[in-house]
Enzyme design. Structure first.
Site, PDB file in Angstrom:
ATOM      1  N   TYR A  82      40.575  37.186  44.698  1.00  0.00           N
ATOM      2  CA  TYR A  82      39.892  36.201  43.856  1.00  0.00           C
ATOM      3  C   TYR A  82      39.219  35.089  44.671  1.00  0.00           C
ATOM      4  O   TYR A  82      38.094  34.693  44.351  1.00  0.00           O
ATOM      5  CB  TYR A  82      40.867  35.618  42.833  1.00  0.00           C
ATOM      6  CG  TYR A  82      40.972  36.464  41.588  1.00  0.00           C
ATOM      7  CD1 TYR A  82      40.199  36.195  40.468  1.00  0.00           C
ATOM      8  CD2 TYR A  82      41.849  37.548  41.528  1.00  0.00           C
ATOM      9  CE1 TYR A  82      40.291  36.961  39.324  1.00  0.00           C
ATOM     10  CE2 TYR A  82      41.950  38.333  40.394  1.00  0.00           C
ATOM     11  CZ  TYR A  82      41.164  38.036  39.290  1.00  0.00           C
ATOM     12  OH  TYR A  82      41.252  38.817  38.162  1.00  0.00           O
ATOM     13  N   GLU A 134      46.875  40.295  34.442  1.00  0.00           N
ATOM     14  CA  GLU A 134      47.013  41.387  35.400  1.00  0.00           C
ATOM     15  C   GLU A 134      48.434  41.486  35.943  1.00  0.00           C
ATOM     16  O   GLU A 134      48.955  42.584  36.160  1.00  0.00           O
ATOM     17  CB  GLU A 134      45.985  41.212  36.522  1.00  0.00           C
ATOM     18  CG  GLU A 134      44.562  41.476  36.025  1.00  0.00           C
ATOM     19  CD  GLU A 134      43.478  40.897  36.917  1.00  0.00           C
ATOM     20  OE1 GLU A 134      43.779  40.597  38.097  1.00  0.00           O
ATOM     21  OE2 GLU A 134      42.345  40.716  36.433  1.00  0.00           O
TER      22      GLU A 134
END
Length: 394
Positions: A98, A140
């Site tokens: 990320y 997630e």
């Protein structure tokens, strides 16, 4: 929740960034892949990079998230986030990736906007990105934790291959080791990692269709211009591939509402999985399956769908053939004239143009948009546009 400080800055700059996305997205991906070429191996689709769809979708999802926050300060676009989270986990995306996306996406925006991107505006978009990232990471983590194993991909061996209609091959994979298996829910998909001739792994998602217990069975339509499907069509029994755990949130609703399964071509795969599940459960729900194919020879999994439908007490199969008179109907259906009741739960799968046409017609005919579900295997700009439209109407 977006801070009051950032709201006016996002509101003022979002239209500009949306307009500049076609220029920002390529800069973002080119920069990221130059710095991290390993991401093209097993994570991102090269075909989607060439078409320009993937960069626009990823960058566009951040914009859609921001637009939602502007009009729904107390909620997130849950449907979009869920769809993205399932796709991420099927690809094995991890938290450490990320910051990489953040740095190169925000860097591309800064490079494109130049001096117009003040430190205050940059800080506001930084806040949006991390709000979205944290929401996705939470989803997630939950998806990864729900699996029966702690691996992203496990080895599977091709046990059987059979031909079906529409230049499609059915591949049945069996576990090649003792990794615990996560049971699949009807309608879910897996990612396959396919090794290309240059040694690069390319991921693709395929809906799971009914098969032997413990197996992963898929149907692959050959795309002569594609990179992965010709390789999968050439696989011989005994070949091994890494396959992900099952993911996907377009599954049957826990309801007794009437069901309508509307598919075209290879889009029949989730419908076959749904029908098999309903038959196994002895469901008495009203089920109407409508499929569109050019001819019988181009109708993948027709026999399996027909057999599953025959086991349902209240199931009907309606066939449309566009290049022959083999179906009950000839040509393409007028979706607005199908008589779908507004309380039906509708599932769509097929080419994007087919689903867009069907969904628009059904909504115009009185079926609520939230009752229509669909799956797209590839970058999904349609969901972003649809979510933005819902936001603007709210």
């Amino acid at each position: 929740m977006l801070s009051e400080k950032s709201k006016p800055l996002i509101e003022a700059t979002a239209p500009v960034i949306v307009e500049r996305l076609p220029e920002i997205a390529p800069k973002f991906y080119n920069s990221m892949f130059q710095a991290h070429p390993e991401l093209i191996n097993g994570v991102f689709s090269r075909a989607n990079q060439k078409s320009g769809a993937q960069p626009l979708t990823l960058a566009g999802s951040v914009i859609a998230f921001a637009q939602h926050l502007l009009t729904h300060s107390d909620s997130y676009p849950d449907e979009m986030l869920s769809r993205v989270a399932h796709k991420h986990t099927s690809l094995g995306i991890v938290e450490e990736q990320y910051p990489i996306v953040h740095d190169h996406l925000l860097g591309a925006i800064a490079d494109d906007l130049g001096d117009a991107l003040t430190p205050e505006i940059a800080e506001a978009w930084d806040e949006v990105y991390w709000l979205m990232a944290e929401a996705l990471l939470k989803l997630e983590r939950g998806l990864y934790a729900s699996q029966a194993n702690d691996v992203m991909f496990a080895p599977y061996r091709l046990a059987e291959r059979t031909e079906t209609g529409g230049d499609t091959v059915v591949l049945t994979f069996e576990p090649a080791d003792d990794t615990p298996q996560t049971p699949a829910v009807a309608g879910q998909y897996v990612s396959l990692q396919t090794r290309m001739s240059d040694g690069v792994d390319q991921p693709r998602q395929f809906t799971l269709i009914p098969g032997p217990e413990g197996a992963r069975r898929i149907a692959v339509k050959k795309d002569m211009d594609g990179e992965v499907s010709p390789v999968l069509h050439a696989l011989e029994v005994g070949a091994e591939l890494p396959i992900s755990n099952p993911y996907g949130d377009v599954v049957l609703t826990d309801s007794e509402a009437p069901l309508v399964f509307l598919s075209a071509g290879i889009g029949v795969t989730p419908m076959v999985a749904f029908l098999d599940k309903l038959a196994a459960d002895g469901s008495t729900r009203e089920v109407r399956a409508i499929r569109v194919d050019p001819t019988d020879a181009d109708a993948p999994l027709l026999a399996e769908q027909t057999e599953a439908m025959s086991k349902l007490a209240n199931g009907t199969l309606e066939r449309w053939t566009t290049k022959s008179e083999e179906g009950e109907h000839t040509g393409r259906p007028d979706f607005s004239a199908l008589g779908v009741s507004p309380d039906s739960h509708v599932y769509l799968c097929g080419r994007l143009e087919f689903m867009q046409e069907a969904r628009s017609a059904l909504v115009d005919a009185g079926v609520p948009g939230q009752n229509i579900r669909y799956e797209i295997f590839g970058p999904d700009m349609w969901m972003l546009h649809d979510d933005a439209a819902r936001t603007q109407k709210a």
